[in-house]
Design a protein around this motif. Structure first.
Motif, PDB file in Angstrom:
ATOM      1  N   GLY A 277       0.831  -1.196   0.000  1.00  0.00           N
ATOM      2  CA  GLY A 277       0.000   0.000   0.000  1.00  0.00           C
ATOM      3  C   GLY A 277       0.864   1.245   0.000  1.00  0.00           C
ATOM      4  N   ASN A 278       0.230   2.410   0.083  1.00  0.00           N
ATOM      5  CA  ASN A 278       1.006   3.656   0.095  1.00  0.00           C
ATOM      6  C   ASN A 278       0.448   4.698   1.053  1.00  0.00           C
ATOM      7  OD1 ASN A 278      -1.260   4.334  -1.869  1.00  0.00           O
ATOM      8  ND2 ASN A 278      -0.182   6.294  -1.803  1.00  0.00           N
ATOM      9  N   SER A 279      -0.670   4.405   1.714  1.00  0.00           N
ATOM     10  CA  SER A 279      -1.274   5.423   2.566  1.00  0.00           C
ATOM     11  C   SER A 279      -1.820   4.791   3.839  1.00  0.00           C
ATOM     12  CB  SER A 279      -2.406   6.132   1.818  1.00  0.00           C
ATOM     13  OG  SER A 279      -3.554   5.300   1.730  1.00  0.00           O
ATOM     14  N   ASP A 280      -2.282   5.654   4.741  1.00  0.00           N
ATOM     15  CA  ASP A 280      -2.890   5.154   5.971  1.00  0.00           C
ATOM     16  C   ASP A 280      -4.219   4.464   5.690  1.00  0.00           C
ATOM     17  OD1 ASP A 280      -0.796   5.953   7.538  1.00  0.00           O
ATOM     18  OD2 ASP A 280      -1.740   7.802   8.245  1.00  0.00           O
ATOM     19  N   GLY A 281      -4.774   4.680   4.520  1.00  0.00           N
ATOM     20  CA  GLY A 281      -5.957   3.934   4.115  1.00  0.00           C
ATOM     21  C   GLY A 281      -5.679   2.455   3.916  1.00  0.00           C
ATOM     22  N   ASP A 282      -4.379   2.110   3.806  1.00  0.00           N
ATOM     23  CA  ASP A 282      -3.967   0.717   3.636  1.00  0.00           C
ATOM     24  C   ASP A 282      -3.467   0.103   4.941  1.00  0.00           C
ATOM     25  OD1 ASP A 282      -4.329   0.879   0.753  1.00  0.00           O
ATOM     26  OD2 ASP A 282      -2.500   2.077   0.732  1.00  0.00           O
ATOM     27  N   PHE A 283      -3.457   0.882   6.003  1.00  0.00           N
ATOM     28  CA  PHE A 283      -2.855   0.429   7.261  1.00  0.00           C
ATOM     29  C   PHE A 283      -3.485  -0.874   7.742  1.00  0.00           C
ATOM     30  CE2 PHE A 283      -2.212   0.111  11.785  1.00  0.00           C
ATOM     31  CZ  PHE A 283      -0.930   0.587  12.002  1.00  0.00           C
ATOM     32  N   GLN A 284      -4.809  -0.924   7.796  1.00  0.00           N
ATOM     33  CA  GLN A 284      -5.484  -2.124   8.311  1.00  0.00           C
ATOM     34  C   GLN A 284      -5.250  -3.342   7.407  1.00  0.00           C
ATOM     35  OE1 GLN A 284      -6.777   0.903   8.226  1.00  0.00           O
ATOM     36  NE2 GLN A 284      -7.733   1.375  10.195  1.00  0.00           N
ATOM     37  N   MET A 285      -5.075  -3.108   6.110  1.00  0.00           N
ATOM     38  CA  MET A 285      -4.783  -4.217   5.206  1.00  0.00           C
ATOM     39  C   MET A 285      -3.416  -4.812   5.516  1.00  0.00           C
ATOM     40  SD  MET A 285      -4.800  -4.302   1.013  1.00  0.00           S
ATOM     41  CE  MET A 285      -3.356  -3.223   0.771  1.00  0.00           C
ATOM     42  N   LEU A 286      -2.403  -3.945   5.735  1.00  0.00           N
ATOM     43  CA  LEU A 286      -1.076  -4.442   6.100  1.00  0.00           C
ATOM     44  C   LEU A 286      -1.109  -5.097   7.478  1.00  0.00           C
ATOM     45  CD1 LEU A 286      -0.271  -2.534   3.685  1.00  0.00           C
ATOM     46  CD2 LEU A 286       1.832  -2.076   4.937  1.00  0.00           C
ATOM     47  N   GLU A 287      -1.855  -4.511   8.386  1.00  0.00           N
ATOM     48  CA  GLU A 287      -1.966  -5.055   9.739  1.00  0.00           C
ATOM     49  C   GLU A 287      -2.603  -6.440   9.715  1.00  0.00           C
ATOM     50  OE1 GLU A 287      -3.307  -2.999  13.837  1.00  0.00           O
ATOM     51  OE2 GLU A 287      -4.932  -3.188  12.363  1.00  0.00           O
ATOM     52  N   TYR A 288      -3.682  -6.580   8.977  1.00  0.00           N
ATOM     53  CA  TYR A 288      -4.386  -7.862   8.857  1.00  0.00           C
ATOM     54  C   TYR A 288      -3.486  -8.922   8.233  1.00  0.00           C
ATOM     55  CZ  TYR A 288      -7.980 -11.198   7.244  1.00  0.00           C
ATOM     56  OH  TYR A 288      -8.728 -12.332   6.989  1.00  0.00           O
ATOM     57  N   THR A 289      -2.758  -8.519   7.195  1.00  0.00           N
ATOM     58  CA  THR A 289      -1.877  -9.455   6.490  1.00  0.00           C
ATOM     59  C   THR A 289      -0.757  -9.962   7.384  1.00  0.00           C
ATOM     60  OG1 THR A 289      -2.340  -8.441   4.345  1.00  0.00           O
ATOM     61  CG2 THR A 289      -0.286  -9.686   4.538  1.00  0.00           C
ATOM     62  N   THR A 290      -0.160  -9.081   8.151  1.00  0.00           N
ATOM     63  CA  THR A 290       1.033  -9.442   8.930  1.00  0.00           C
ATOM     64  C   THR A 290       0.714  -9.944  10.336  1.00  0.00           C
ATOM     65  OG1 THR A 290       1.312  -7.128   9.604  1.00  0.00           O
ATOM     66  CG2 THR A 290       2.501  -7.860   7.641  1.00  0.00           C
TER      67      THR A 290
END
Length: 348
Positions: A277-290
């Motif tokens: 991702g590139n923004s804080d709008g992607d934060f939960q996606m990275l969090e969920y993935t990791t």
């Protein structure tokens, strides 16, 4: 030997790593010498060629190598190799505003004469007057309203036709390029690289799912059924004697922030192991993935290149990145510096 070389010449650029591997194997077999570390290093040099050597490139390659090696304790079966990508600002540019808004403006201007009922709408009048200040001041609610006007009340085929017309005619207001020419070459290489190693690549975007599905396969190689995005409701209706899907101006899913893990669950059904991702709008996606079991990798694309693209992060209204930059080091997420880590920007 001549026949093999002629075949290799026909291999597309995206399959270059495979070509190099085949030639390495052929050379080893004919010389009686086993493959060694130097040949492996040579193969790796020809992968992700628009990525400069450094931590970012090495981290991605090392993760892919260990998760695709059956002898590795971090091996991931091919069916579980899922990589998800935000679109705006991650796979293509997003300044000075999200490109889907440009499509909405394009559509409304082109179709306004057919809709006299729009004459009383102040936001649409701002569109017709090219009053971007009023449009942007309308906030998220206003932008959603415009997208609704440009998406609803038509069949899936009609919508696809309008989007393709926009893709063919519209150009970026600052660069003069077609919008699909403003995709990132390093990310195109990354998509190909992951797929060549058995990864399935998905788009998980805050942009419209139907909008993306029109062109994602021809631009990114990602088929429509591997696209997750925001959506409005639809109905199955008979129109002019044909049974079609018609879009209804009602929100179904806003696939942004906390909505991204929900969209992944609903459309993919498995937790990804790589997220970009590139923004804080992607934060939960990275969090969920990791936060799942086993190996995983979260990656932020940081816009640092004002010369070749745009430089922005925590102060930007588009693609705001603040929390992600602060927490990436403690969460073990990789931050890609576009100016430092990419040797090229757009395909041409």
């Amino acid at each position: 030997m001549k026949k093999i070389l002629n075949t290799v010449k026909k291999i597309k650029f995206s399959l270059l790593p495979l070509a190099v591997i085949l030639l390495s194997i052929f050379s080893c077999q004919n010389s009686g010498i086993e493959s060694n570390d130097s040949s492996t290093e040579e193969i790796l040099k020809n992968e992700l060629i628009s990525w400069n050597d450094g931590v970012a490139k090495n981290t991605i390659q090392e993760f892919v190598q260990k998760t695709t090696n059956p002898q590795s304790p971090d091996f991931i079966p091919e069916g579980d190799r899922i990589a998800v990508f935000d679109n705006d600002g991650t796979l293509w540019a997003e300044k000075p505003y999200y490109f889907q808004l440009d499509y909405a403006l394009f559509f409304i201007k082109k179709e306004a004469s057919k809709h006299p009922e729009w004459n009383e709408n102040k936001l649409i009048q701002a569109v017709l007057a090219d009053d971007m200040k009023t449009i942007m001041a309308s906030g998220e609610h206003g932008l959603i309203e415009l997208v609704m006007y440009s998406h609803s009340g038509m069949s899936e085929d009609e919508f696809s036709s309008h989007v393709r017309e926009w893709l063919n005619e519209a150009k970026h207001p600052q660069t003069g390029l077609k919008f699909t020419d403003m995709v990132y070459q390093p990310m195109l290489e990354l998509l190909d690289y992951l797929r060549s190693h058995g990864y399935k690549t998905f788009i998980v975007s805050g942009g419209g799912i139907d909008f993306l599905r029109v062109w994602a396969e021809e631009v990114y190689g990602i088929p429509p059924y591997q696209v997750v995005g925001s959506s409005i409701n639809a109905a199955y209706q008979e129109v002019d004697g044909k049974n079609v899907i018609v879009k209804i101006p009602e929100l179904n899913l806003i696939n942004d922030k906390a909505g991204k893990p929900v969209g992944i669950h609903q459309y993919i059904g498995k937790r990804p192991v790589m997220a970009f991702g590139n923004s804080d709008g992607d934060f939960q996606m990275l969090e969920y993935t990791t936060s799942g079991k086993g190996p995983s990798l979260g990656v932020y694309i940081h816009h640092t290149d004002a010369e070749r693209e745009f430089a922005y992060d925590s102060l930007s209204s588009i693609g705001n990145l603040k929390r992600g930059l602060i927490e990436a080091p403690t969460r073990g997420w990789l931050v890609v510096d576009m100016a430092k880590d990419w040797s090229s920007m757009y395909p041409n």
